[in-house]
Structures are given as structure tokens and as C-alpha cells.
Scaffold this motif. Sequence first.
Motif, PDB file in Angstrom:
ATOM      1  N   TRP A  80       0.835  -1.198   0.000  1.00  0.00           N
ATOM      2  CA  TRP A  80       0.000   0.000   0.000  1.00  0.00           C
ATOM      3  C   TRP A  80       0.874   1.252   0.000  1.00  0.00           C
ATOM      4  O   TRP A  80       0.547   2.250  -0.649  1.00  0.00           O
ATOM      5  N   LYS A  84       0.157   3.898  -2.739  1.00  0.00           N
ATOM      6  CA  LYS A  84      -0.505   5.138  -2.325  1.00  0.00           C
ATOM      7  C   LYS A  84       0.300   5.957  -1.323  1.00  0.00           C
ATOM      8  O   LYS A  84       0.115   7.160  -1.206  1.00  0.00           O
ATOM      9  N   THR A  86       1.888   5.614   2.888  1.00  0.00           N
ATOM     10  CA  THR A  86       1.291   5.527   4.223  1.00  0.00           C
ATOM     11  C   THR A  86       2.153   6.299   5.215  1.00  0.00           C
ATOM     12  O   THR A  86       3.311   6.622   4.929  1.00  0.00           O
TER      13      THR A  86
END
Length: 289
Positions: A80, A84, A86
Motif C-alpha cells: 500500500w 498510495k 502511508t
Amino acid sequence: MIYIIIFALLIIAELLYFRVADRFNIIDRPNERSSHNYITIRGGGIIYWFAALLYVVINPSVSGLWLLVGITLISFVSFWDDVKGTGQGVRLLFHILAISCAFYLTGLFGEFPWWGVVLAYIVFVGIVNAFNFMDGINGMTGLYSLAVLLTLQYVNIVYGEFVSPDFIWYAVIASLVFLIFNFRKRAKCFAGDVGAVSIAFWIVTLLLLLIIKTQNFIWIGFLLVYGVDSVMTILHRIYLKENITEAHRLHFYQILVNEKGMPHRLVSLIYAVLQLICSAIILLLYPIM
């Protein structure tokens, strides 16, 4: 024969991932901190998760299940992050949860007092992140992981089993598959966070099993080269009053590649060979399990 089948299945899995990565634009774009200058597929190291899944399917066991749970946790948050992004806090939480799986698998919780467990979290979460920091040039993660895994398998076979040989062989095969696409002048893919931390988690689990079996911490030396580079880089950045959590190009391997112009693959090979030499010295000094 089974290893050839595993190799073929992992090749297929990697090629399928490339199609997914192309479809969803999962790529690495070079920037001023990069050691490469071309757009490349990111996350090819997800192959280690597939290898762990195959291991559990073919060799069902409690230890294999805990490996899969831990590597899934750490792979999920890392993938992730590759796609995107984190926050550091979220990544740290998942790393701690994954390391907890390794601790439970190896029985560490029952072996050490609470302060020893806390120290173990600091050390082994640090090792996982060091692997991620060192993943910056073609071949580094794959070759270094092979050097460590093959040494562990040598100990496992010659000195006495501390784990099922397949527990190591599947990671070795995954590393070979990854290197087919990464150990090139122009890599087809990079490991990404998902690859670096996944194989780091696998190796940490193996080291913990060996440490618990032998009651000897000397085996941490199987990661000596990465350890020296990472610690010296941190100390150097503290000396320069830099934020050690920000991206940089001050690892020794980065200086060799970016400042001295040495080929990526040569530097990666040097690191792997140096680690093999260090590991051989450890085995000569501590030959008894």
C-alpha cells in the motif's frame, strides 16, 4: 521436481504481477535521491509473498501459517505504501504486528524477560527497515538475501536442522526468480518496499529460530555487512545534523554507484560476497550448534 514447479509458478506469478502493475501504473519514477534514471515497475518483490503462500499450501504447518500471517501483514502495508503511500506510524504498527508473529512462531516470548522482548522488537524491526533502506540498486536485495539464505541453509543441513529445509528453499527460489528480472543493467522491476521488508521478515524469522535453537546471538553476524552500512550511515547523518527518516544518498553503496560511477550489479555482488566471507568467518569461529 517440486522445486522446478515452484520456480515456474513464481515466474508466472511475477509476469502476471507485471501486467497488474502496468494496468494500475505501479511504477518507480526516478528523482534526485534515486540511483537510477528510468521508469521501472515497482513491487516486483511481492514474489516473496507468493512464495510464502505456496510454502503453506504445499507444506501445511503451524509455523508456515504464522510465517504467512506475518509476511501478509508486512507485505500489505508495504504494498500500500508503494502504491498510495502511508504514514510512518501505520507502517511501524504493522511491522510490530508482523514481528510479533515471528516471535510467537519461534517461541521468543517464553525465552526472554519483558525487557529482552522489548529490545528484540527494537533490533528486529530495525533489521527489517535496514533491508528496506539498502534496497536501492539493481541486484542488491536479491543477491544479499541469497547470500544470507544459502548460509542459513548450510547451517541447517550441515550442523543440524533448526527448521524444515523447504522453509528456506522457497525463499531461495523466490530470490532467484526476482533476480531474473532485477539483476540486469536495466532492471525489469524493483523490489519495492513490499519485497525488501517481506524477505527481511522471512530472514528475521529464520535467524530467530536459529538463535533460539542454539541460544547464541552470534548468528546476527549473518547480516553484518548490511548492519555496518546502515549504522555508519545513520551516525554520519546525525553528524551532518540531517533528519535520518528522510530519503538520502549517503549509504556507502550509493556513494559507490552515484559518486564513483561503479556499476550497480558489481556493487551488489561485492556486498553479497563480503557477507559470505563474514558468515564463513563466523562459522569457523563458532562451529558448534
